[in-house]
Write an enzyme that holds these catalytic residues in place. Structure first.
Site, PDB file in Angstrom:
ATOM      1  N   GLN A  15       0.835  -1.198   0.000  1.00 46.53           N
ATOM      2  CA  GLN A  15       0.000   0.000   0.000  1.00 46.53           C
ATOM      3  C   GLN A  15       0.871   1.250   0.000  1.00 46.53           C
ATOM      4  O   GLN A  15       1.672   1.432   0.919  1.00 46.53           O
ATOM      5  CB  GLN A  15      -0.863  -0.041   1.262  1.00 46.53           C
ATOM      6  N   GLY A  16       0.729   2.087  -1.024  1.00 45.65           N
ATOM      7  CA  GLY A  16       1.557   3.298  -1.108  1.00 45.65           C
ATOM      8  C   GLY A  16       0.744   4.545  -0.854  1.00 45.65           C
ATOM      9  O   GLY A  16       0.424   5.296  -1.775  1.00 45.65           O
ATOM     10  N   SER A  65       1.105   6.615   2.581  1.00 44.07           N
ATOM     11  CA  SER A  65       1.845   7.583   3.401  1.00 44.07           C
ATOM     12  C   SER A  65       3.091   8.115   2.702  1.00 44.07           C
ATOM     13  O   SER A  65       3.719   7.411   1.922  1.00 44.07           O
ATOM     14  CB  SER A  65       2.294   6.938   4.703  1.00 44.07           C
ATOM     15  N   SER A 115       4.514  -1.722   4.099  1.00 46.54           N
ATOM     16  CA  SER A 115       4.899  -3.059   4.547  1.00 46.54           C
ATOM     17  C   SER A 115       4.798  -4.033   3.380  1.00 46.54           C
ATOM     18  O   SER A 115       4.015  -3.842   2.453  1.00 46.54           O
ATOM     19  CB  SER A 115       4.056  -3.513   5.730  1.00 46.54           C
ATOM     20  N   GLU A 175      -9.596  -1.983   5.915  1.00 48.46           N
ATOM     21  CA  GLU A 175      -8.434  -2.447   6.649  1.00 48.46           C
ATOM     22  C   GLU A 175      -8.754  -2.614   8.122  1.00 48.46           C
ATOM     23  O   GLU A 175      -8.378  -3.583   8.764  1.00 48.46           O
ATOM     24  CB  GLU A 175      -7.281  -1.441   6.490  1.00 48.46           C
ATOM     25  N   GLU A 234      -3.647  10.765  18.675  1.00 45.99           N
ATOM     26  CA  GLU A 234      -4.075  12.168  18.651  1.00 45.99           C
ATOM     27  C   GLU A 234      -5.082  12.405  17.510  1.00 45.99           C
ATOM     28  O   GLU A 234      -6.096  13.074  17.701  1.00 45.99           O
ATOM     29  CB  GLU A 234      -2.857  13.097  18.489  1.00 45.99           C
TER      30      GLU A 234
END
Lengths: 378, 342, 378, 342
Positions: free
Chosen positions: C124-125, C127, C159, C242, C362
């Site tokens: 998964q690309g 971030s 990952s 997910e 947060e």
């Protein structure tokens, strides 16, 4: 590093202890706030007679000229002997020092002595219902009228207002100036028609605080302190004064609650429950760290003339510790602790105010982040 | 594994919410709390609706529903704090139904189920209960003791003295007097009582969250609604967490009481711990979120804080529930290499 | 309210349990990440042969067509049997469902089956180093060139990238459009020169994640998913996918750690220390509340078609519980727990990532405050 | 009641800070950690400066200062994590000086004080220490046991096996072998050891706070430095609280060791608890404040987190210190109606 008291300090403390032993005010009169206040006024008179009222005041103003450290010792010992704060506490801690720092000679002559003797009680008119933590947005107006200022507005959280002769009042004298620039600091006579005091009942059932409704009250220009438009700066001095001595008193009070709790755990045998011992030791650690950090703050001020990071942290530490200790006391003692005639129930409820009064914990953390750590504001 | 209510339950919830919000608005709560009175008119009405006996068998004049339905009512009672002895009456009845003798059931349940008489509950040490949830007019009390037993006390034969606590939204008394053992499964009775109480606490936390959220949306500081400050926003998020934790645990315990007794003991302990901690934290945060106002008598947060404090003690502390829970899990884990408890 | 499984669900679970008993993958190969990954790929192949790979996939795509509840049961049982997640987890949980929801028929034909069989691994690309939690500020660019898009940029936290054939890539196709409006969603072939994978070592010493350096990589326009400029919306579907299944797997894993800890406390006799029992019971309460709240979230979705407040809270609950349990494990077990060959030391360190990965705590609290409670943004 | 340092101490602090910041910059820490090596050059230099023996009497080749001066060095070592066996050597020496026989002192102190040999410390259960702070070349270990005793182990006669822990910034070993009792006041020795360690932990927390503050001032998200978000700002404020708490307690314990033995036992327990909790919380928050980056090997926060974790176990857990502290206070409160301990 010398974590004992110096010889002079030890002498000071021993003298004070002996005096407190001989002059202890005894048990607080229960249930009646007027009687309790009168008792605290008498207590201040006795302190004053003994030369212990204005401990931190310079000798020239009738004080003892105590050092910061001696002043801390005074409040620790006051707490330790389970004596109350003097009745005119706000006069001694706030009004007096402010007048000494910013007042004219006439103001000093007129006001200081009756503060010390508790002949004239003082209250503090800073907070407003709409302003809360945000002093810069105060709305109470002062408009010049000849030699007087005419005041209109509303104040809140003014403790002792019902017994006060004078009020330290911050009001807006220039509504065009940005935020805190238009504020001035006055000494307002409470005994006039334009000032109405209404008790503000707390969740504890007590009325420690009041609301102040001010309608066309008058203050002579002679009672302006520090000059027109300087109210913000004058008020800041005072706020700093309020905190330092009080911090030692409060710290000791929490420590006493904790020692009482150890005593209870001993007598009831609950101390033999390892969970209880573990919890109490955790609280003791926090109480001890609080005490030490408060003293570190003093060292910092003595050395560098200004407070270090320690000062900003102690109120936060104390309020959270006091809340946790009183809640745990209720858990440990059981239902008896939350009946109305248990002092623990008062302590429990009163503690909820600790993270709000004198700057909420959220505001304190902002201050630590911005002023101590230098983090940016949004 | 479905938490949804059935149609009856939805109807019960809807009725309870509407009725209590209308009849126990916060100014009414305040009136009764300040006067130290019960709302007898409302109590009569609730009794006519069969609330105190909702979980009591029809054989004894109850509605024949279960603890889930009682929990629905109590959650709304926690949200609105009506000045009526619903929790003590309903849980005293539940305890007698669970662990009482036939004779005890016949003597007390019809009166409690219809609300003709009211009940009291508490924990006794050496035969004396310092603080029971107990109106001055209550007729019968179930007092649990630290050894896991429970006594039924006919209050006509007992010394009942009103006790002022920090919580004026409900009547409390000390109780001392002779009682008879409940001969049945008193653990099961206790578990039902703490499960019922956890529902009330869920309501308390829920309303405290609602009050805080409404306040911080409205109240401005430094020109911004305080709820837009992350510290306040995250405090409110934490209140939701506490409330929903309490709710999950409380539903589960009520369901276990009705449907799977084997899960009740652990579920009730979990509900006790989660709801007491949840409600105390959430109601404290509610005061904090209100700032200075939250500390005053005139604001409403303190009623919820105080009820949470009293419920936290009413049936013993959570440390006992923790100890019991740990024992039970340790036994289970010890007994089985593989944990297949569902 | 029925907190048992339905008959069908119980059957489903029992069948799965029996299958897992008979087909358990055994112990994880220690220390070698390639071997461990190969083991998890084999595991997926075995799952697939048994019809258990795409449990939540519709039957028409080779899945089992499981309900939400069955899918939750699947992940709970996977965890409970101490089996690993299948090797192509991101393909099964993210890529497959995204392609089913947004893909063309050709894309479905081409990609779905090799995902299920783990013939083609997916990563998964999303971030980027500069973006962090702020997806709307992604900088990786896709520029149209004939039938292709040319990609330049950098991704992080990908990952399984080192073993992946395909990458779900979100890139900016319109740099003038405001923030997330200019993003598109691509399926990028990893086996090309323009894509460089560099392992990103974690504080655990492992390399679960990678950085992706993309320089003039090419993607055929056929591999655009959901249309140009819709990348944000497409990515959001995937992110929701997910979370739900994984939540049950993670929840069970923490519960197992806690049961292991109970087992240790039993065997060592430490359970007889009331402090230990008290602590463990507190953790168990939180674990149970987490499990129940996760199921309440499912009920909510089943009933109303969309997640309620429960869903937003479970990740937060889980991450904080997992951190506290693993820290307490170290305290209870002692120094042996923090040597490198103790699995507890890995769990302890790995847990620090829990409050960061998949949305920091947060950010989660912001989401709860804004979307669930409706609090204003500043 | 003054926490300020005297001129000597200020000079020691200044030298230590400058030297260690220059010679143990974070890339150097990383190099040694990744290679599993000690920085022998730096150790030689520190030994020439007399650091390991700073608190050891001049009679035995030390500098004749006290624990306050050692704490100043260790705090800086905690800030900079030099790959040298300063803590184990200095505390082993301190323990022998406090509780050793004259013979033991004469045999071991001169070597330890000059750094000619290095020392090891840890806690032994049934005569075996699983994880001692102990370089492979260490010559002598002081192992405390759970009964309050301490043994001196000549490592030439012991089985010393390197142990990999999560903390590669220091060498650890298991130790098993015959030892001789330290005949003196082993409680006092232990209290000095945990006080020294609390100084190291104060440095660890301090640096973690510095790293986080610097990072959040710099790093932007949604167009704003993350440190301007209240959640992050308050997290950093909490880090300062943890650090300063640790520092207050650690200074007090070091002072008590030098100046008022009667206060040492409680002061050391308080320092142990405050510094372990402080450093673990602060270093965890440091990782969180860094976001994803903080979780990577390439970032620096993890070194401090790992050291905090190891120190938290090195001399036993804080739960023992808590139990000891509670005993001591309960005795004191029980003995006196009036608490006049200062």
């Amino acid at each position: 590093m010398d974590l004992t008291f110096s010889e002079e300090e030890t002498e000071f403390r021993d003298e004070l202890r002996a005096w407190l032993d001989a002059n202890h005010p005894g048990e607080e009169p229960a249930g009646d706030e007027n009687a309790e206040f009168a008792w605290r006024v008498e207590w201040q008179q006795r302190l004053n007679e003994g030369g212990w009222a204005g401990v931190h005041w310079p000798v020239e103003y009738g004080g003892r000229g105590a050092t910061l450290m001696q002043s801390a010792i005074f409040f620790e010992e006051l707490g330790r002997s389970r004596s109350p704060l003097p009745g005119n506490g706000l006069g001694l801690l706030l009004a007096g020092p402010t007048i000494m720092a910013w007042g004219t000679d006439e103001q000093k002559d007129r006001y200081l002595n009756p503060i010390l003797s508790a002949e004239e009680i003082w209250c503090q008119g800073f907070s407003e219902p709409e302003a809360g933590s945000d002093l810069a947005s105060l709305k109470t107006m002062a408009v010049r009228d000849g030699d007087d200022w005419v005041i209109n507005g509303q104040k809140v959280w003014t403790s002792a207002a019902q017994w006060s002769k004078w009020c330290m009042l911050v009001a807006r004298t220039d509504s065009d100036a940005p935020k805190h620039k238009g504020l001035s600091y006055f000494l307002m006579d409470m005994e006039q028609e334009g000032v109405e005091v209404r008790p503000l009942k707390q969740m504890t059932g007590g009325t420690e605080f009041n609301e102040l409704f001010i309608k066309d009250a008058r203050i002579s220009n002679d009672n302006l302190v520090g000059g027109e438009g300087n109210g913000w700066m004058v008020a800041l001095t005072t706020l700093m004064n309020e905190r330092s001595g009080l911090a030692f008193f409060l710290q000791v009070r929490t420590r006493q609650l904790l020692e009482d709790l150890f005593g209870y755990a001993n007598e009831s045998g609950k101390i033999h429950d390892p969970c209880v011992a573990d919890k109490l030791a955790g609280f003791y650690t926090r109480a001890e760290v609080l005490r030490l950090t408060a003293y570190r703050g003093l060292t910092q001020i003595e050395r560098y003339g200004q407070p270090g990071p320690e000062g900003a942290l102690t109120k936060w530490m104390w309020s959270s510790l006091n809340q946790d200790v009183t809640q745990y006391a209720a858990d440990l003692i059981g239902p008896e602790a939350i009946t109305s005639d248990s002092h623990w129930s008062y302590e429990l409820m009163r503690a909820r105010g600790n993270t709000i009064e004198g700057g909420t914990s959220e505001i304190l953390k902002n201050i630590v982040a911005e002023r101590v750590l230098g983090l940016p504001r949004k | 594994m479905r938490f949804g209510f059935d149609d009856d339950q939805i109807e019960i919830q809807r009725t309870a919410t509407a009725l209590l919000e209308a009849r126990s608005a916060l100014d009414r709560v305040r009136e009764n709390a300040e006067a130290g009175t019960d709302d007898n008119g409302l109590w009569t009405e609730l009794c006519e609706l069969g609330w105190p006996g909702i979980a009591i068998s029809e054989d004894f004049g109850g509605q024949g529903f279960g603890l889930v339905e009682l929990a629905i009512l109590l959650e709304q009672a926690g949200r609105t704090l009506p000045a009526v002895p619903l929790l003590p009456t309903a849980t005293a009845a539940l305890a007698i139904q669970t662990a009482g003798s036939d004779e005890q059931k016949e003597r007390w349940l019809p009166g409690l189920a219809t609300g003709e008489i009211s009940g009291a509950i508490g924990v006794a040490v050496n035969g004396r209960c310092e603080v029971a949830a107990c109106a001055p007019t209550a007729a019968v009390a179930v007092l649990f003791d630290e050894e896991g037993g429970a006594r039924l006390v006919d209050l006509a034969d007992a010394l009942v003295e009103p006790v002022d606590t920090i919580d004026p939204t409900r009547r409390y008394s000390s109780i001392e007097g002779p009682g008879v053992e409940l001969p049945g499964d008193t653990d099961a009775a206790f578990d039902r009582a703490i499960s019922a109480m956890s529902a009330e606490l869920t309501g308390v936390a829920s309303r405290a969250t609602e009050l805080a959220v409404a306040y911080v949306k409205d109240r401005k500081q430094f020109g911004t609604p305080v709820g837009a400050y992350q510290a306040v926003a995250h405090m409110c998020a934490g209140m939701l967490l506490g409330t929903e934790s309490s709710r999950s645990a409380s539903y589960h315990a009520a369901w276990a009481a009705d449907a799977d007794e084997s899960k009740l003991s652990e579920a009730a302990a979990v509900a006790h711990i989660a709801s007491v901690e949840g409600a105390r934290d959430v109601t404290s945060a509610c005061i904090q979120a209100h700032g200075g106002i939250g500390f005053t008598w005139e604001a409403d947060p303190h009623w919820f804080y105080k009820r949470a404090q009293l419920d936290a003690q009413l049936l013993g502390g959570t440390s006992e529930s923790r100890a019991r829970l740990a024992d039970s899990i340790a036994d289970r884990v010890g007994a089985a290499d593989e944990a297949d408890e569902d």
